[in-house]
Design an enzyme around this catalytic site. Structure first.
Site, short mmCIF file in Angstrom:
data_model
loop_
_atom_site.label_atom_id
_atom_site.label_comp_id
_atom_site.label_asym_id
_atom_site.label_seq_id
_atom_site.Cartn_x
_atom_site.Cartn_y
_atom_site.Cartn_z
N ASP A 362 50.80 -47.06 -12.59
CA ASP A 362 51.71 -46.09 -11.60
C ASP A 362 51.40 -46.34 -10.04
OD1 ASP A 362 53.71 -44.30 -11.53
OD2 ASP A 362 52.20 -42.35 -11.71
N ASP A 424 55.26 -39.04 -16.56
CA ASP A 424 54.29 -37.77 -15.89
C ASP A 424 54.16 -36.61 -16.83
OD1 ASP A 424 54.04 -39.47 -13.87
OD2 ASP A 424 55.68 -38.62 -12.70
#
Length: 583
Positions: A362, A424
């Protein structure tokens, strides 16, 4: 050693240069140009502009902005005095084409001919109009970029003779829609983790007690291995890069996959509720058709059709900004719950590996890739929000999205929606599910589950704060992974259960074994004990009451589940078990 030191020094120098480039980015802000027709007609309309406040500040309120005549001079790039009109731009805002010279040269000529502002029309991605300190001090009129598409809309809506006012309303640090996203994300993680943990332990218990129980026919959970984690991350990286380069070709594939997966998830979430209804239990008549020969209930078929219809409706009307986002969020939450229920991390070691690898993934694709791409844009943000030069103007559906609720320029300019990716939610959610399963096995009153869920909420709040302070897309896992991992690990260390928590020894096997040695001759027989027990104890204690067969060795992890300090003669009564870990 000298060569290694030289390589390290070069790497540090490149990293420092990258940070300097990031710090030296041109200051820019979004503003508005309010357009009205001089001949009357339609009500005025706002359009997005990108301006540099170092040239000249714009008023915060439209009522304080001057409404000036707009001069269409887009046939010229305004790079030399010969490009100026004979009578100049007295008290006007000229529209000029982008290119061939610097912004400073354009705005200097415009200001010298009496212009009160300058709008540069761009067919490409809007970039901040930059200059140096000397140039900023010299210029006293605002200069901004307006997209070519918006210019065409202005002429189509209001005609060629229009007036415009430039202003920049104050941007709120956080939008109220963040509260909605926070509730949806934390609620999905908490509900998914609770459901996955409870379902997993119940399935193991029912499999031990009755192999023909009703839970036998449910979909089995998939245990994630380190090899699967590595393959998954490689696939994620490959798909993200392919989407960045071939977005218009692959976006429809992702939309189709989302429709199928989300309809399956919605069915999985609604089916348990449907099974509780005491009516409409009729079944399909006898037949030889595939799947239907099992004679499923008619109501389950109707539910499957309903879920498929919901995903099809979203697929058809996915670009309706007014309401389609509600369907997308509902389908997305159902998909996340289904995934949390189906995918299972068997150990905290697997949780740590998955979260750390995706943490690096990420951060790399959000913060590092802008220095590797020609456009200077983050690959992750570009793909998540949709490339500005996309011919399809489609958006990826793998996000929760809520429209902005504040009167913000971003609602027109950059991002009319606030987004939170499914990753997420799912990645920390798998850890929350693991914590809940571990809670049930060691009978810890769900302390791990609650602590990890609260840590996820705190990490999400930190993400929102970073987003407000930096005003750019953030890798949420940068904040969520440390919060959840550190909290879970610290709690296990404080409870002196880190060994069990790390290896998942409380439930790594399908059948929890008793810590005692093989049953002695004077011990109670399993069948007699089962018959004599008037009530059925919880799964963790039930396994401890049944002595294992003589040929099976005792499991070393079971003392943490049921207490190894209890003598064999106390196995007849559940009240003799120590609920906590042994000394």
């Amino acid at each position: 050693m000298a060569a290694a030191a030289a390589v390290a020094a070069a790497a540090l120098a490149r990293l420092a240069a990258a940070f300097l480039l990031l710090a030296a980015q041109v200051a820019c802000e979004y503003g508005m140009v309010h357009v009205v027709s001089e001949a009357g007609g339609p009500k005025g309309k706002d359009y997005c502009i990108l301006y540099n406040p170092q040239w000249a500040h714009l008023p915060l309120d439209l009522s304080k902005a001057s409404l000036l005549q707009v001069r269409d001079w887009t046939t010229s790039v305004l790079c030399s005095p010969a490009d100026l009109p004979a009578k100049g731009f007295s008290n006007q805002i000229p529209l000029v084409a982008r290119g061939n010279c610097t912004f400073y040269e354009k705005v200097r000529l415009a200001q010298g001919s009496g212009a009160r502002g300058l709008l540069v029309i761009s067919k490409e991605t809007l970039v901040p109009p930059g200059g140096n300190k000397t140039q900023y001090d010299e210029i006293g009129i605002p200069v901004a970029l307006l997209s070519y598409k918006d210019m065409l809309d202005i002429f189509e809506t209001f005609g060629r003779v229009v007036r415009a006012a430039l202003y920049a309303p104050k941007e709120p640090m956080l939008d109220y829609n963040m509260v909605i996203i926070f509730i949806m994300a934390v609620g999905t993680v908490a509900l998914g983790g609770y459901w996955a943990g409870s379902r997993d332990v119940r399935k193991r218990y029912m499999k031990h007690k009755r192999d023909d129980g009703p839970e036998k026919h449910e979909d089995e959970a998939v245990d994630v291995t380190p090899v699967m984690i590595c393959v998954f991350v490689v696939m994620c990286c490959s798909m993200l890069v392919l989407l960045y380069h071939f977005y218009d070709q692959l976006v429809y594939v992702i939309i189709g996959i989302f429709c199928l997966a989300s309809s399956t998830g919605l069915y999985s979430c609604l089916s348990p509720l449907l099974q509780r209804l005491p009516f409409c239990r009729c079944r399909v008549p006898d037949n030889s058709l595939p799947y239907f020969h099992k004679r499923p209930q008619v109501r389950t078929l109707l539910l499957a059709l309903l879920c498929l219809a919901v995903s099809v409706v979203w697929g058809v009307f996915r670009n309706e900004d007014q309401w389609a986002w509600i369907l997308q969020d509902a389908l997305g939450i159902a998909f996340c719950l289904y995934t949390l229920k189906t995918i299972r991390l068997p150990t905290f070691k697997a949780c740590t590996l998955l979260l750390l690898v995706l943490f690096i993934y990420d951060v790399f694709f959000v913060f590092i890739t802008p220095f590797l791409t020609k456009s200077g844009n983050s690959i992750m943000v570009e793909v998540a929000t949709g490339p500005s030069d996309s011919a399809t103007h489609e958006k990826l559906p793998m996000v929760l999205k809520v429209p902005r609720l504040n009167a913000s320029p971003l609602a027109l300019c950059d991002r009319p929606f606030s987004l939170l990716g499914f990753g997420d939610i799912l990645v920390p959610g798998l850890l929350v599910a693991y914590c809940h399963r571990f809670d049930i096995q060691v009978q810890s009153s769900r302390v791990y589950f609650v602590a990890c869920t609260i840590a996820y909420g705190i990490g999400l709040l930190v993400t929102f704060m970073a987003l407000a302070l930096m005003q750019r897309g953030q890798p949420a896992l940068l904040y969520l992974v440390p919060c959840t991992l550190v909290t879970s690990c610290a709690l296990a260390l404080w409870r002196r259960e880190l060994g069990m928590f790390w290896t998942g020894s409380g439930f790594a096997k399908d059948l929890p074994q008793s810590p005692w040695a093989p049953a002695s001759a004077d011990g109670p027989q399993p069948q007699a004990d089962s018959d004599a027990t008037p009530s059925r104890p919880p799964p963790g204690q039930e396994a401890a009451l049944s002595p294992p067969p003589a040929e099976q060795p005792p499991e070393p992890s079971a003392p943490e589940e049921s207490g190894a300090g209890a003598p064999p003669q106390e196995t007849e009564s559940p009240t003799g078990l120590a609920p906590g870990p042994s000394a």
